[in-house]
Design an enzyme around this catalytic site. Structure first.
Site, PDB file in Angstrom:
ATOM      1  CD  GLU A  25      -1.153   0.445   3.651  1.00 50.41           C
ATOM      2  OE1 GLU A  25      -1.627   1.721   3.258  1.00 50.41           O
ATOM      3  OE2 GLU A  25      -1.203   0.047   5.006  1.00 50.41           O
ATOM      4  CE  LYS A  86      -7.014   7.143   5.993  1.00 50.83           C
ATOM      5  NZ  LYS A  86      -7.590   7.424   7.278  1.00 50.83           N
ATOM      6  CB  VAL A 106      -5.703  -1.947   4.431  1.00 52.01           C
ATOM      7  CG1 VAL A 106      -6.189  -3.170   4.122  1.00 52.01           C
ATOM      8  CG2 VAL A 106      -4.528  -1.703   5.122  1.00 52.01           C
ATOM      9  CE  LYS A 159       0.455   1.879  14.591  1.00 53.63           C
ATOM     10  NZ  LYS A 159       0.192   2.209  13.280  1.00 53.63           N
TER      11      LYS A 159
HETATM   12  N1  PSU Z   1      -3.146   1.315  10.934  1.00 56.96           N
HETATM   13  C1  PSU Z   1      -1.674   1.282  11.128  1.00 56.96           C
HETATM   14  N2  PSU Z   1      -1.028   1.851  10.272  1.00 56.96           N
HETATM   15  C2  PSU Z   1      -1.411   2.692   9.132  1.00 56.96           C
HETATM   16  C3  PSU Z   1      -3.118   2.520   8.797  1.00 56.96           C
HETATM   17  C4  PSU Z   1      -3.702   2.007   9.913  1.00 56.96           C
HETATM   18  O1  PSU Z   1      -1.284   0.787  12.266  1.00 56.96           O
HETATM   19  O2  PSU Z   1      -0.807   3.131   8.126  1.00 56.96           O
HETATM   20  C5  PSU Z   1      -3.539   3.088   7.523  1.00 56.96           C
HETATM   21  C6  PSU Z   1      -3.721   1.979   6.385  1.00 56.96           C
HETATM   22  O3  PSU Z   1      -3.551   2.665   5.225  1.00 56.96           O
HETATM   23  C7  PSU Z   1      -5.258   1.753   7.037  1.00 56.96           C
HETATM   24  C8  PSU Z   1      -5.746   3.079   7.062  1.00 56.96           C
HETATM   25  O4  PSU Z   1      -5.875   1.145   5.482  1.00 56.96           O
HETATM   26  O5  PSU Z   1      -4.904   3.667   7.991  1.00 56.96           O
HETATM   27  C9  PSU Z   1      -7.195   2.980   7.968  1.00 56.96           C
HETATM   28  O6  PSU Z   1      -7.618   4.304   7.929  1.00 56.96           O
HETATM   29  P1  PSU Z   1      -9.231   4.534   8.616  1.00 56.96           P
HETATM   30  O7  PSU Z   1      -9.156   3.987  10.092  1.00 56.96           O
HETATM   31  O8  PSU Z   1      -9.657   5.881   8.426  1.00 56.96           O
HETATM   32  O9  PSU Z   1     -10.093   3.435   7.690  1.00 56.96           O
END
Ligand code: PSU
Ligand code: MN
Length: 309
Positions: A25, A86, A106, A159
């Site tokens: 990604e 993003k 992702v 996380k």
């Molecule tokens: N969690 C991580 N590192 C990251 C991301 C999430 O530990 O870099 C990034 C990934 O690209 C993931 C995105 O797909 O954040 C998710 O964002 P959201 O919670 O807004 O869907």
């Protein structure tokens, strides 16, 4: 071939030769790590995949195309453009139609990988159910994507900025299997144990490939989470990461941070509050995932050669 797809010469050659390919990604490059470590890490991760006998395909949206495989200049562009959008499922059509620069999450990387015929995708951590989602409704689109798009996602778990228990419940409801590598526990990105178990421990790439093939050959569309813990020597102390996570969550709440800004805000604050130590852990776990993902891609290709589809 799909009109929006543009393969790099390396990836095009790999497709023609039937070599195993691993998707990567770009949100992690544009929004997940500071320059220049983001670009250096992206290159090193690609090299790990090549050394393990597969071909890396970093995915980003550039000039109205889904670029599958990036050259050095394109990696540099993503690494030095924090204003790159993003891009999740919702944003894909917009960024393509307006020819903006887009870093894929992702969810979006899974969509692009499936369009490109790539089965394995390596990342750091996936999105999930946020703490307090019962009132905020904040659930990452990554989870819906795992429910519907057939790509195996190698990660180091999620996380603890997220509600890990609810994330696993959500995946169970949607029939997304969560595998673990080398231990029964589901990892929590910076630490090896989230306090929750994965569904199935499958240590070797051959076993993982057999599982994934069985799922897809049954017609069970959707992804598989392959959770691989950070190497022990790079794991962070749990107390420290818990304390910093609580502080970052409080700041996000007090600052009224919402929507797609939530995850990047929390990731950036954790990095600042650990004074860069979390970055060392982050880089180590992504490299470890690259090794596991490349081996899985090779095993899946070998399995495909042995059995009629
Ligand atoms: N969690 C991580 N590192 C990251 C991301 C999430 O530990 O870099 C990034 C990934 O690209 C993931 C995105 O797909 O954040 C998710 O964002 P959201 O919670 O807004 O869907
Ligand atoms: Mn969200």
């Amino acid at each position: 071939m799909h009109q929006y797809l543009l393969f790099s010469p390396e990836v095009a050659a790999a497709r023609a030769a039937g070599k195993p390919i691993v998707a990567l990604e770009s949100t992690i490059i544009s929004h997940g790590m500071p320059y220049p470590q983001n670009v250096t890490t992206a290159r090193e991760v690609e090299d790990i995949i090549r050394m393990a006998g597969a071909v890396p395909a970093t995915i980003a949206i550039i000039d109205g195309k889904i670029c599958v495989g990036l050259d050095a200049a394109q990696l540099e562009l993503l690494g030095t453009s924090p204003d790159a959008m993003k891009v999740s499922r919702r944003d894909l059509a917009y960024v393509l139609a307006t020819r903006r620069l887009g870093a894929t999450t992702v969810a979006a990387t899974m969509i692009c990988a499936q369009l490109a015929g790539i089965d394995v995708f390596v990342t750091g951590g996936i999105g999930g159910v946020h703490r307090g989602a019962e009132t905020s409704f904040d659930i990452s689109a990554d989870l819906q994507e795992l429910a519907r798009t057939s790509v195996a996602v190698v990660c180091a778990g999620v996380k603890s900025i997220l509600d890990i228990g609810l994330t696993l419940e959500y995946l169970e409801t949607h029939g997304v299997p969560v595998l673990s590598v080398g231990q029964p526990e589901f990892p929590a990105f910076f630490t090896r144990d989230s306090g929750f178990k994965a569904d199935f421990q499958l240590d070797s790439a051959t076993e993982q490939a057999a599982f994934i093939r069985a799922k897809w050959q049954l017609g069970l569309a959707g992804g598989v989470v392959v959770s691989n813990p950070v190497p022990a020597s790079f794991a962070m102390p749990k107390e420290e990461i818990d304390r910093i996570t609580e502080q970052a969550l409080r700041e996000a709440h007090d600052g009224g941070v919402t929507g797609k800004k939530v995850t990047p805000f929390l990731l950036a604050r954790i990095k600042e509050l650990t004074e860069g130590r979390s970055l060392v852990t982050n880089i180590a776990l992504v490299k470890h995932n690259a090794q596991v993902g490349a081996e899985l891609a090779v095993a899946l290709r070998d399995a495909a050669g042995l059995q009629p589809v």
